[in-house]
Design a protein around this motif. Structure first.
Motif, PDB file in Angstrom:
ATOM      1  N   ARG A 174     -72.130  68.395  14.926  1.00 52.25           N
ATOM      2  CA  ARG A 174     -72.483  69.380  15.877  1.00 52.25           C
ATOM      3  C   ARG A 174     -74.012  69.271  16.522  1.00 52.25           C
ATOM      4  O   ARG A 174     -74.254  69.297  17.611  1.00 52.25           O
ATOM      5  CB  ARG A 174     -72.313  70.973  15.526  1.00 52.25           C
ATOM      6  N   ASP A 175     -74.779  69.075  15.136  1.00 52.83           N
ATOM      7  CA  ASP A 175     -76.167  68.882  15.723  1.00 52.83           C
ATOM      8  C   ASP A 175     -76.258  67.830  16.500  1.00 52.83           C
ATOM      9  O   ASP A 175     -77.431  67.584  17.344  1.00 52.83           O
ATOM     10  CB  ASP A 175     -77.164  68.693  14.285  1.00 52.83           C
ATOM     11  N   LEU A 176     -75.580  66.425  16.108  1.00 54.12           N
ATOM     12  CA  LEU A 176     -75.905  65.225  16.917  1.00 54.12           C
ATOM     13  C   LEU A 176     -75.372  65.540  18.333  1.00 54.12           C
ATOM     14  O   LEU A 176     -76.080  65.034  19.243  1.00 54.12           O
ATOM     15  CB  LEU A 176     -74.949  64.208  16.395  1.00 54.12           C
ATOM     16  N   LYS A 177     -74.218  66.284  18.673  1.00 53.43           N
ATOM     17  CA  LYS A 177     -73.856  66.268  20.083  1.00 53.43           C
ATOM     18  C   LYS A 177     -74.878  67.558  20.626  1.00 53.43           C
ATOM     19  O   LYS A 177     -75.191  67.301  21.632  1.00 53.43           O
ATOM     20  CB  LYS A 177     -72.540  67.362  19.840  1.00 53.43           C
ATOM     21  N   SER A 178     -75.376  68.366  20.005  1.00 55.81           N
ATOM     22  CA  SER A 178     -76.230  69.355  20.611  1.00 55.81           C
ATOM     23  C   SER A 178     -77.584  68.552  21.041  1.00 55.81           C
ATOM     24  O   SER A 178     -78.293  68.696  22.017  1.00 55.81           O
ATOM     25  CB  SER A 178     -76.629  70.385  19.643  1.00 55.81           C
ATOM     26  N   PHE A 179     -78.018  67.751  20.036  1.00 60.94           N
ATOM     27  CA  PHE A 179     -79.295  67.008  20.420  1.00 60.94           C
ATOM     28  C   PHE A 179     -78.977  65.944  21.875  1.00 60.94           C
ATOM     29  O   PHE A 179     -79.766  65.547  22.431  1.00 60.94           O
ATOM     30  CB  PHE A 179     -79.804  66.343  19.303  1.00 60.94           C
ATOM     31  N   TYR A 180     -77.893  65.274  21.631  1.00 62.57           N
ATOM     32  CA  TYR A 180     -77.690  64.414  22.578  1.00 62.57           C
ATOM     33  C   TYR A 180     -77.370  65.386  24.046  1.00 62.57           C
ATOM     34  O   TYR A 180     -78.120  64.668  25.121  1.00 62.57           O
ATOM     35  CB  TYR A 180     -76.119  63.673  22.492  1.00 62.57           C
ATOM     36  N   ASN A 181     -77.049  66.305  24.060  1.00 62.21           N
ATOM     37  CA  ASN A 181     -76.836  67.013  25.340  1.00 62.21           C
ATOM     38  C   ASN A 181     -78.270  67.568  25.846  1.00 62.21           C
ATOM     39  O   ASN A 181     -78.550  67.490  26.919  1.00 62.21           O
ATOM     40  CB  ASN A 181     -75.966  68.384  25.343  1.00 62.21           C
ATOM     41  N   SER A 182     -79.151  67.921  24.846  1.00 66.18           N
ATOM     42  CA  SER A 182     -80.308  68.178  25.217  1.00 66.18           C
ATOM     43  C   SER A 182     -81.294  67.099  25.686  1.00 66.18           C
ATOM     44  O   SER A 182     -81.989  67.083  26.463  1.00 66.18           O
ATOM     45  CB  SER A 182     -81.048  69.056  24.028  1.00 66.18           C
ATOM     46  N   VAL A 183     -81.227  65.992  25.118  1.00 62.87           N
ATOM     47  CA  VAL A 183     -81.665  64.880  25.577  1.00 62.87           C
ATOM     48  C   VAL A 183     -81.238  64.542  26.965  1.00 62.87           C
ATOM     49  O   VAL A 183     -82.104  64.368  28.045  1.00 62.87           O
ATOM     50  CB  VAL A 183     -81.530  63.485  24.610  1.00 62.87           C
TER      51      VAL A 183
END
Length: 129
Positions: free
Chosen positions: A113-122
């Motif tokens: 979830r953290d990876l997905k969230s950070f990807y989306n924020s980038v």
């Protein structure tokens, strides 16, 4: 009379704990080896899909210039670290026995979830689509 009522309530609560609570707590996830393997495979597929998205993001980001390029490089380093963490958590989940399964699965889900969230924020922050 109140003593009998409280005794009755205690008996009902004990029966609930022994007979109903296991059903209510059934949301903890898979317990059989086959079910756990299915969850591991699903997360592996999810990570593979994220790897493809990250590769596409790197390609699009390579076209950026100036300050945005420097910021993009920094964000990609963080994204790669988060991907490595998610991969390690997935591996731990894959290797976990019955006793530690739920904790390790929770950790792996959190990392993904953290990876997905950070990807989306980038993607959102750098306006790369």
């Amino acid at each position: 009379m109140k003593l009998r009522q409280s005794g009755f309530v205690a008996v009902v609560m004990i029966l609930f704990v022994f007979f109903c609570l296991p059903v209510v707590r059934g949301n903890e996830g898979p317990t059989s080896k086959e079910d756990r393997n299915a969850v591991v495979k699903q997360m592996e597929e999810e990570l593979n899909a994220l790897d493809k998205k990250i590769a596409e993001l790197k390609e699009k980001g390579s076209e950026t210039k100036g300050e945005i390029k420097a910021e993009f490089k920094e964000q990609m380093i963080v994204l790669q670290k988060k991907r490595e963490t998610a991969g390690k958590k997935w591996q731990a989940m894959k290797e976990a026995g019955e006793n530690g399964w739920h904790k390790v699965r929770s950790d792996a889900n959190s990392a993904v979830r953290d990876l997905k969230s950070f990807y989306n924020s980038v993607v959102d922050h750098l306006k790369i689509h």
